[in-house]
Write a protein that holds these residues in place. Sequence first.
Motif, PDB file in Angstrom:
ATOM      1  N   ARG A  94      68.022 -25.241  56.127  1.00 56.26           N
ATOM      2  CA  ARG A  94      68.878 -24.005  55.249  1.00 56.26           C
ATOM      3  C   ARG A  94      68.021 -23.372  54.231  1.00 56.26           C
ATOM      4  O   ARG A  94      68.392 -22.169  53.998  1.00 56.26           O
ATOM      5  CB  ARG A  94      70.172 -24.724  54.795  1.00 56.26           C
ATOM      6  CG  ARG A  94      71.233 -25.396  55.830  1.00 56.26           C
ATOM      7  CD  ARG A  94      72.081 -26.337  55.386  1.00 56.26           C
ATOM      8  NE  ARG A  94      72.900 -25.940  53.955  1.00 56.26           N
ATOM      9  CZ  ARG A  94      73.486 -26.665  53.260  1.00 56.26           C
ATOM     10  NH1 ARG A  94      72.955 -28.199  53.070  1.00 56.26           N
ATOM     11  NH2 ARG A  94      73.922 -26.302  52.176  1.00 56.26           N
ATOM     12  N   LEU A  95      67.525 -24.001  53.572  1.00 50.44           N
ATOM     13  CA  LEU A  95      66.461 -23.324  52.533  1.00 50.44           C
ATOM     14  C   LEU A  95      65.441 -22.369  53.201  1.00 50.44           C
ATOM     15  O   LEU A  95      65.190 -21.607  52.740  1.00 50.44           O
ATOM     16  CB  LEU A  95      65.895 -24.209  51.645  1.00 50.44           C
ATOM     17  CG  LEU A  95      66.724 -25.075  50.553  1.00 50.44           C
ATOM     18  CD1 LEU A  95      65.848 -26.293  50.079  1.00 50.44           C
ATOM     19  CD2 LEU A  95      67.337 -24.386  49.409  1.00 50.44           C
ATOM     20  N   LEU A  96      64.865 -22.776  54.166  1.00 49.89           N
ATOM     21  CA  LEU A  96      63.927 -21.830  54.933  1.00 49.89           C
ATOM     22  C   LEU A  96      64.593 -20.846  55.438  1.00 49.89           C
ATOM     23  O   LEU A  96      64.024 -19.484  55.286  1.00 49.89           O
ATOM     24  CB  LEU A  96      63.392 -22.842  56.178  1.00 49.89           C
ATOM     25  CG  LEU A  96      62.454 -21.915  57.001  1.00 49.89           C
ATOM     26  CD1 LEU A  96      61.188 -21.505  56.035  1.00 49.89           C
ATOM     27  CD2 LEU A  96      61.880 -22.688  58.188  1.00 49.89           C
TER      28      LEU A  96
ATOM     29  N   ASP B  74      65.992 -16.549  66.037  1.00 44.77           N
ATOM     30  CA  ASP B  74      65.351 -15.606  65.393  1.00 44.77           C
ATOM     31  C   ASP B  74      64.278 -14.767  66.333  1.00 44.77           C
ATOM     32  O   ASP B  74      63.644 -15.285  67.155  1.00 44.77           O
ATOM     33  CB  ASP B  74      64.343 -16.590  64.525  1.00 44.77           C
ATOM     34  CG  ASP B  74      63.677 -15.737  63.362  1.00 44.77           C
ATOM     35  OD1 ASP B  74      63.831 -14.353  63.629  1.00 44.77           O
ATOM     36  OD2 ASP B  74      63.250 -16.198  62.551  1.00 44.77           O
ATOM     37  N   GLU B  75      64.752 -13.518  66.110  1.00 49.62           N
ATOM     38  CA  GLU B  75      64.039 -12.393  67.123  1.00 49.62           C
ATOM     39  C   GLU B  75      62.700 -12.091  66.579  1.00 49.62           C
ATOM     40  O   GLU B  75      61.894 -11.852  67.315  1.00 49.62           O
ATOM     41  CB  GLU B  75      64.833 -10.977  67.163  1.00 49.62           C
ATOM     42  CG  GLU B  75      66.235 -11.301  67.693  1.00 49.62           C
ATOM     43  CD  GLU B  75      66.878  -9.929  67.825  1.00 49.62           C
ATOM     44  OE1 GLU B  75      66.384  -8.897  67.100  1.00 49.62           O
ATOM     45  OE2 GLU B  75      68.034  -9.930  68.227  1.00 49.62           O
TER      46      GLU B  75
ATOM     47  N   LYS C 112      63.818 -16.866  54.552  1.00 51.64           N
ATOM     48  CA  LYS C 112      63.434 -16.031  55.668  1.00 51.64           C
ATOM     49  C   LYS C 112      64.462 -14.748  55.870  1.00 51.64           C
ATOM     50  O   LYS C 112      64.496 -13.615  56.517  1.00 51.64           O
ATOM     51  CB  LYS C 112      63.508 -16.531  57.128  1.00 51.64           C
ATOM     52  CG  LYS C 112      62.077 -17.272  57.260  1.00 51.64           C
ATOM     53  CD  LYS C 112      62.375 -18.114  58.867  1.00 51.64           C
ATOM     54  CE  LYS C 112      61.021 -18.737  59.007  1.00 51.64           C
ATOM     55  NZ  LYS C 112      61.048 -19.309  60.591  1.00 51.64           N
ATOM     56  N   GLY C 113      65.719 -14.742  54.865  1.00 48.63           N
ATOM     57  CA  GLY C 113      66.671 -13.757  54.943  1.00 48.63           C
ATOM     58  C   GLY C 113      67.703 -13.842  56.096  1.00 48.63           C
ATOM     59  O   GLY C 113      68.443 -13.064  56.331  1.00 48.63           O
ATOM     60  N   ASN C 114      67.882 -15.226  56.629  1.00 53.78           N
ATOM     61  CA  ASN C 114      68.684 -15.478  57.602  1.00 53.78           C
ATOM     62  C   ASN C 114      70.007 -16.341  56.957  1.00 53.78           C
ATOM     63  O   ASN C 114      69.724 -16.780  56.050  1.00 53.78           O
ATOM     64  CB  ASN C 114      68.218 -16.365  58.992  1.00 53.78           C
ATOM     65  CG  ASN C 114      66.941 -15.572  59.325  1.00 53.78           C
ATOM     66  OD1 ASN C 114      67.165 -14.319  59.557  1.00 53.78           O
ATOM     67  ND2 ASN C 114      66.033 -16.212  59.700  1.00 53.78           N
ATOM     68  N   PRO C 115      71.099 -16.239  57.708  1.00 52.80           N
ATOM     69  CA  PRO C 115      72.161 -17.319  57.423  1.00 52.80           C
ATOM     70  C   PRO C 115      71.703 -18.643  57.299  1.00 52.80           C
ATOM     71  O   PRO C 115      70.758 -19.008  57.846  1.00 52.80           O
ATOM     72  CB  PRO C 115      73.263 -16.829  58.496  1.00 52.80           C
ATOM     73  CG  PRO C 115      72.854 -15.753  59.144  1.00 52.80           C
ATOM     74  CD  PRO C 115      71.556 -15.591  58.942  1.00 52.80           C
ATOM     75  N   GLU C 116      72.512 -19.470  56.400  1.00 52.82           N
ATOM     76  CA  GLU C 116      71.833 -20.814  56.157  1.00 52.82           C
ATOM     77  C   GLU C 116      72.185 -21.594  57.500  1.00 52.82           C
ATOM     78  O   GLU C 116      71.298 -22.488  57.868  1.00 52.82           O
ATOM     79  CB  GLU C 116      72.923 -21.451  55.247  1.00 52.82           C
ATOM     80  CG  GLU C 116      72.299 -20.983  53.875  1.00 52.82           C
ATOM     81  CD  GLU C 116      72.989 -21.846  52.809  1.00 52.82           C
ATOM     82  OE1 GLU C 116      73.354 -23.144  52.880  1.00 52.82           O
ATOM     83  OE2 GLU C 116      73.156 -21.466  51.463  1.00 52.82           O
ATOM     84  N   ASN C 117      73.075 -21.185  58.560  1.00 52.08           N
ATOM     85  CA  ASN C 117      73.367 -22.076  59.648  1.00 52.08           C
ATOM     86  C   ASN C 117      72.567 -21.428  60.729  1.00 52.08           C
ATOM     87  O   ASN C 117      72.904 -21.784  61.858  1.00 52.08           O
ATOM     88  CB  ASN C 117      74.765 -22.259  59.921  1.00 52.08           C
ATOM     89  CG  ASN C 117      75.571 -20.807  59.967  1.00 52.08           C
ATOM     90  OD1 ASN C 117      74.906 -19.721  59.889  1.00 52.08           O
ATOM     91  ND2 ASN C 117      76.724 -20.893  60.573  1.00 52.08           N
ATOM     92  N   PHE C 118      71.374 -20.562  60.491  1.00 52.71           N
ATOM     93  CA  PHE C 118      70.954 -19.897  61.486  1.00 52.71           C
ATOM     94  C   PHE C 118      69.926 -20.883  62.229  1.00 52.71           C
ATOM     95  O   PHE C 118      69.467 -21.784  62.043  1.00 52.71           O
ATOM     96  CB  PHE C 118      70.087 -18.561  61.104  1.00 52.71           C
ATOM     97  CG  PHE C 118      69.481 -17.744  61.744  1.00 52.71           C
ATOM     98  CD1 PHE C 118      70.378 -16.781  62.399  1.00 52.71           C
ATOM     99  CD2 PHE C 118      68.092 -17.758  62.092  1.00 52.71           C
ATOM    100  CE1 PHE C 118      69.662 -15.702  63.316  1.00 52.71           C
ATOM    101  CE2 PHE C 118      67.589 -16.835  62.891  1.00 52.71           C
ATOM    102  CZ  PHE C 118      68.432 -15.846  63.587  1.00 52.71           C
TER     103      PHE C 118
ATOM    104  N   GLU D 108      66.321 -33.191  56.668  1.00 50.09           N
ATOM    105  CA  GLU D 108      65.870 -31.735  57.408  1.00 50.09           C
ATOM    106  C   GLU D 108      67.116 -30.908  57.432  1.00 50.09           C
ATOM    107  O   GLU D 108      66.529 -29.719  57.533  1.00 50.09           O
ATOM    108  CB  GLU D 108      65.752 -32.588  58.782  1.00 50.09           C
ATOM    109  CG  GLU D 108      65.690 -31.543  60.098  1.00 50.09           C
ATOM    110  CD  GLU D 108      64.446 -30.723  59.894  1.00 50.09           C
ATOM    111  OE1 GLU D 108      64.446 -29.560  60.299  1.00 50.09           O
ATOM    112  OE2 GLU D 108      63.557 -31.448  59.232  1.00 50.09           O
ATOM    113  N   SER D 109      68.446 -31.093  57.453  1.00 52.94           N
ATOM    114  CA  SER D 109      69.334 -30.136  57.002  1.00 52.94           C
ATOM    115  C   SER D 109      69.298 -29.066  56.083  1.00 52.94           C
ATOM    116  O   SER D 109      69.030 -27.901  56.244  1.00 52.94           O
ATOM    117  CB  SER D 109      70.769 -30.521  57.229  1.00 52.94           C
ATOM    118  OG  SER D 109      71.538 -29.625  56.928  1.00 52.94           O
TER     119      SER D 109
END
Length: 522
Positions: free
Chosen positions: A268-270, A285-286, A274-280, A263-264
């Motif tokens: 992180r790949l998702l 998410d706005e 999406k262009g977010n940091p890995e630990n996002f 799951e982790s």
Amino acid sequence: LAASRGCRLPIMGMYALLLLLIISAVSCGAFNPSYTGRRITKQQKLPLTRYVTIGDQEHNAALALTEDDHPQAPLDIRLEACASSGIQSKLELGRVLDAIASVCEENGLPLDIKNIQSSELPSRSELIPGVLGRVLLIRVHGVPPDFDVDENDIMAQLKNEMSQQIDAVLYGDEGSNNQPIVLAFRPDWYGTTLDDVIEKEVSDFGLRDAVNEFGYNQEEDDGSFIPSLHIEIDGAMIESTESPGETHFDTSSCLVFDKILDESLRQRLLNIVKGNPENFSDADDEWNDIENGPDPNRWIRGGLMDVVDENSDDNNNDEGSCWGLSDDAVMDICFNDHPAIKEFESKLAQLFPDFLVTRLPEAVLGECVSPLTANAPTFACSGAFDYHIDADPLQVPPSPWADVYGRYPNRSKGKPRFVSCLLYLNSEWDAEMWGAPTRFLDPPTQQTYDVFPRPGRCVIMDQDISHTVVAPNAEAGKRPRYSLVWKLILHPKVAGQHMVDLSGRRKELWPEPVVIGSANKL
């Protein structure tokens, strides 16, 4: 040809079509054969249509004003055809040398062919299994020790012109429709062998650069590397590369793994997609993609198409065209440092320990087909897709890859195997309600098989399988079905290695294949 490998032509007949190949692709990496004379090269700083007359001092002086990065070719150089391997006919060798001589004559360069050492046996590098071994070495006389024939723009252009002429001889109406040839320039003072030429070509073009193999340890008995589904599809009799004139039965494969992503790592790949940091965190998410679809700051309409036609650029912003990553986003996932991508690639290396796993090099299909991409189809994309194949080593265009490895049916013994890896990344996906399977086609029988998305599911398939994206159902609303895709090559580690069985030491644990359509050999 783009949608089917089941209707395969005899090997030599396929070569006659190679001048009609072009790679037409966007972020999905599908390709469509059509007409082109363009050859994929390492350097194309000068236009391909511009002929450089090296023997003309005034022309060279003009070039020097715009080519300051590299020294220009000396005016008193001469070329010598030094050695060749794997060219099995004196007639063919003569035609190839005539093609080179015509370029030399046009550029005012002397060419000596009197002392060429020719061997009909192919060159076989012990370090690079699977190479074709057809090489022609040209000695360059009259260059100083600090002159780099590989990095000089004019010499690169000259080599490209010669390669194009050789291609025309090999695949043209009067040619023998034979395999390509590695053409190499070396200074007369530089000692080299034909094996060295092949190894340098592989290194210069990154044809065998392994993915990250470190940083991840997998317990052998946890089931992560055991597929939940094994599909065989699209059976046909093909000619054996190791025994010309003999045929054998061949099928394409698709493997489904449901435990390879935890799951982790999935999250992180998702985040990367999406262009977010890995630990996002999704809570941070706005952008609400369930209500609004993919974020237009990361995704563009028209970025995902199965097969590109001449009107594709005009339709990129249509409501019916589908969401794919922007060019900047593709560059980000391919070339920026993403630990999650490296971690998954290390899993791929452990999944296939009998092979050297590489990304698809640019020198195979050109820069228009990226080794990694991501897709986000929505219900609004319905009707935007068609069947296609990702690639086929039998149909690659003239390129450094083709010169080194030749053209051959996928899964041929001892030859690199082209596969794609698809990861479904949504944290939730109701397959029954929202649909959106990847649909595989057996062209001879028109039977299909659907593999549905599941969070963290991994699908590894031969690149010559006919398949299509199916858009989500209306019940999914604007919700995108996210996936991350690798174009990969599995290289043999030893000469003559069998390339069909991917199970390795886990064979007894793998499920029996589901056999579709023509893959049922009577």
